[in-house]
Scaffold this motif. Structure first.
Motif, PDB file in Angstrom:
ATOM      1  N   HIS A  38       0.835  -1.227   0.117  1.00 56.62           N
ATOM      2  CA  HIS A  38      -0.077  -0.013   0.008  1.00 56.62           C
ATOM      3  C   HIS A  38       0.890   1.375   0.008  1.00 56.62           C
ATOM      4  O   HIS A  38       0.457   2.250  -0.736  1.00 56.62           O
ATOM      5  N   ASP A  39       1.979   1.358   0.860  1.00 56.52           N
ATOM      6  CA  ASP A  39       2.855   2.493   0.614  1.00 56.52           C
ATOM      7  C   ASP A  39       3.307   2.767  -0.613  1.00 56.52           C
ATOM      8  O   ASP A  39       3.288   3.954  -1.180  1.00 56.52           O
ATOM      9  N   LYS A  40       3.568   1.763  -1.721  1.00 55.65           N
ATOM     10  CA  LYS A  40       4.050   1.887  -2.903  1.00 55.65           C
ATOM     11  C   LYS A  40       3.137   2.413  -3.693  1.00 55.65           C
ATOM     12  O   LYS A  40       3.460   3.526  -4.466  1.00 55.65           O
ATOM     13  N   LEU A  41       1.958   2.040  -3.464  1.00 51.30           N
ATOM     14  CA  LEU A  41       0.764   2.775  -4.166  1.00 51.30           C
ATOM     15  C   LEU A  41       0.396   3.973  -3.795  1.00 51.30           C
ATOM     16  O   LEU A  41       0.125   5.030  -4.785  1.00 51.30           O
ATOM     17  N   SER A  42       0.722   4.384  -2.665  1.00 52.38           N
ATOM     18  CA  SER A  42       0.232   5.669  -2.336  1.00 52.38           C
ATOM     19  C   SER A  42       1.550   6.748  -2.655  1.00 52.38           C
ATOM     20  O   SER A  42       1.252   7.893  -3.245  1.00 52.38           O
ATOM     21  N   THR A  43       2.752   6.259  -2.779  1.00 56.38           N
ATOM     22  CA  THR A  43       3.874   6.970  -3.463  1.00 56.38           C
ATOM     23  C   THR A  43       3.564   7.143  -4.889  1.00 56.38           C
ATOM     24  O   THR A  43       3.818   8.428  -5.471  1.00 56.38           O
ATOM     25  N   VAL A  44       3.124   6.103  -5.624  1.00 57.34           N
ATOM     26  CA  VAL A  44       2.816   6.589  -6.896  1.00 57.34           C
ATOM     27  C   VAL A  44       1.473   7.486  -7.235  1.00 57.34           C
ATOM     28  O   VAL A  44       1.700   8.356  -8.210  1.00 57.34           O
ATOM     29  N   GLU A  45       0.643   7.536  -6.417  1.00 60.04           N
ATOM     30  CA  GLU A  45      -0.477   8.310  -6.694  1.00 60.04           C
ATOM     31  C   GLU A  45      -0.111   9.750  -6.045  1.00 60.04           C
ATOM     32  O   GLU A  45      -0.509  10.804  -6.958  1.00 60.04           O
ATOM     33  N   ASP A  46       0.905  10.006  -5.152  1.00 60.65           N
ATOM     34  CA  ASP A  46       1.391  11.303  -4.823  1.00 60.65           C
ATOM     35  C   ASP A  46       2.294  11.992  -5.966  1.00 60.65           C
ATOM     36  O   ASP A  46       2.185  12.752  -6.424  1.00 60.65           O
ATOM     37  N   ASN A  47       3.010  10.953  -6.654  1.00 57.91           N
ATOM     38  CA  ASN A  47       3.777  11.471  -7.448  1.00 57.91           C
ATOM     39  C   ASN A  47       2.863  11.814  -9.026  1.00 57.91           C
ATOM     40  O   ASN A  47       3.405  12.832  -9.629  1.00 57.91           O
ATOM     41  N   THR A  48       1.972  11.180  -9.162  1.00 57.94           N
ATOM     42  CA  THR A  48       1.056  11.318 -10.153  1.00 57.94           C
ATOM     43  C   THR A  48       0.277  12.896 -10.036  1.00 57.94           C
ATOM     44  O   THR A  48       0.289  13.538 -11.071  1.00 57.94           O
ATOM     45  N   SER A  49      -0.039  13.144  -8.728  1.00 55.07           N
ATOM     46  CA  SER A  49      -0.779  14.390  -8.398  1.00 55.07           C
ATOM     47  C   SER A  49       0.169  15.420  -8.626  1.00 55.07           C
ATOM     48  O   SER A  49      -0.112  16.555  -9.249  1.00 55.07           O
TER      49      SER A  49
END
Length: 327
Positions: A38-49
């Motif tokens: 989940h932490d990796k997915l959260s990082t991807v979402e933050d970078n996308t934003s």
């Protein structure tokens, strides 16, 4: 007798406790699936934003505005140089005109420098964004391995199928594009950008007159296409009785009025002279607020005559500007 009863109760309690322990069952549960990061997915979402916030329509508009400004300034510079070649007398006028051209060239160079820096910034943004998209794609492919139920895969297939169906539907029933703009009535479209004023010199009367109006007749007489006009509030910053003419924009900037002043009346203020800076020229006629009247005056610069248009009683002077502009 009491001691025996106590001993019997203790024995029953022990047996019950032992029986409870013997009847308990412990099972070890092992999950063969990997733990979802989940932490990796959260990082991807933050970078996308963050990536989306870096790409805005304002950046594109800034580049278009700089190109538009450069497109407008270069022909103006060519026109001023041509005027200088025609009107240069080798004296003061030539020196002032050269100063105006020098200021215009300085402004154009600043536009070019800003355009270059903006273009380089956009190129770097494109490079960084392309690399980020490749990284995002690789990370999402890695995360899809945890989708053992193939939910994401089915969602992708459904989106592709829906897109194909929409394209097929639109192809069978094409939508007619509107022939007229959906908003407003201006045939030239909406404003692209509005920039601040460019000041070349302090003007012909620096610090003397704070209020007034200037411009160019949109319907000029033959031979006066490049002429400009200027009306200054000369009495208490509220009244004026003449309009000043210039043969070109360079003449206006350096303050050389070859045609000179066209006087409405020798007294200022008086009947049918100018009150307030709400002034506009159209068709070799000056429209303005009549002095102390609920009326719009029209001063013909050729015949030197004034006609008035009476407005409804109680009309404020501020409203007369719109009436005079649209006349």
């Amino acid at each position: 007798m009491k001691l025996y009863a106590i001993a019997l109760q203790c024995a029953l309690f022990t047996l019950a406790e032992q029986a409870s322990r013997d009847d308990s069952c412990v099972c070890e549960l092992r999950n063969s699936e990997q733990r979802f990061p989940h932490d990796k997915l959260s990082t991807v979402e933050d970078n996308t934003s963050e990536c989306n916030s870096n790409i805005t329509s304002q950046k594109t508009l800034e580049l278009e505005s700089l190109l538009l400004g450069l497109e407008r300034r270069l022909p103006q510079l060519q026109e001023d140089v041509a005027i200088l070649e025609r009107e240069n007398d080798g004296g003061l006028y030539g020196a002032l005109s050269l100063q105006v051209i020098e200021n215009e060239m300085r402004d154009i160079m600043q536009l070019i420098e800003k355009l270059n820096s903006t273009t380089l910034g956009h190129q770097q943004l494109i490079t960084d964004t392309t690399q980020q998209l490749e990284d995002f794609k690789a990370q999402m492919v890695e995360l899809e391995k945890y989708d053992t139920m193939q939910v994401v895969k089915r969602q992708k297939a459904n989106r592709i199928l829906k897109r194909d169906l929409d394209q097929c539907k639109n192809g069978l029933h094409p939508t007619n594009q509107p022939t007229q703009p959906t908003q407003g009535i201006c045939p030239y479209g909406q404003f692209v950008n509005i920039t601040g004023a460019v000041v070349n010199t302090a003007g012909e009367y620096p610090g003397s007159y704070k209020y007034g109006a200037w411009g160019r007749d949109p319907k000029p007489e033959a031979g006066k296409e490049s002429w400009y006009w200027l009306v200054m509030m000369t009495s208490n910053n509220r009244f004026s009785n003449y309009v000043r003419r210039y043969s070109s924009l360079s003449s206006l900037i350096v303050g050389v009025s070859v045609p000179g002043n066209v006087q409405i009346h020798s007294t200022n203020p008086t009947t049918n002279t100018i009150q307030g800076p709400n002034v506009v020229m159209y068709g070799e006629a000056l429209y303005y607020n009549c002095y102390n009247q609920d009326a719009v005056c029209r001063f013909n610069l050729t015949t030197k005559t004034v006609t008035t248009l009476q407005l409804p009683k109680g009309t404020r002077f501020a409203a007369q500007l719109c009436l005079s502009v649209h006349s």
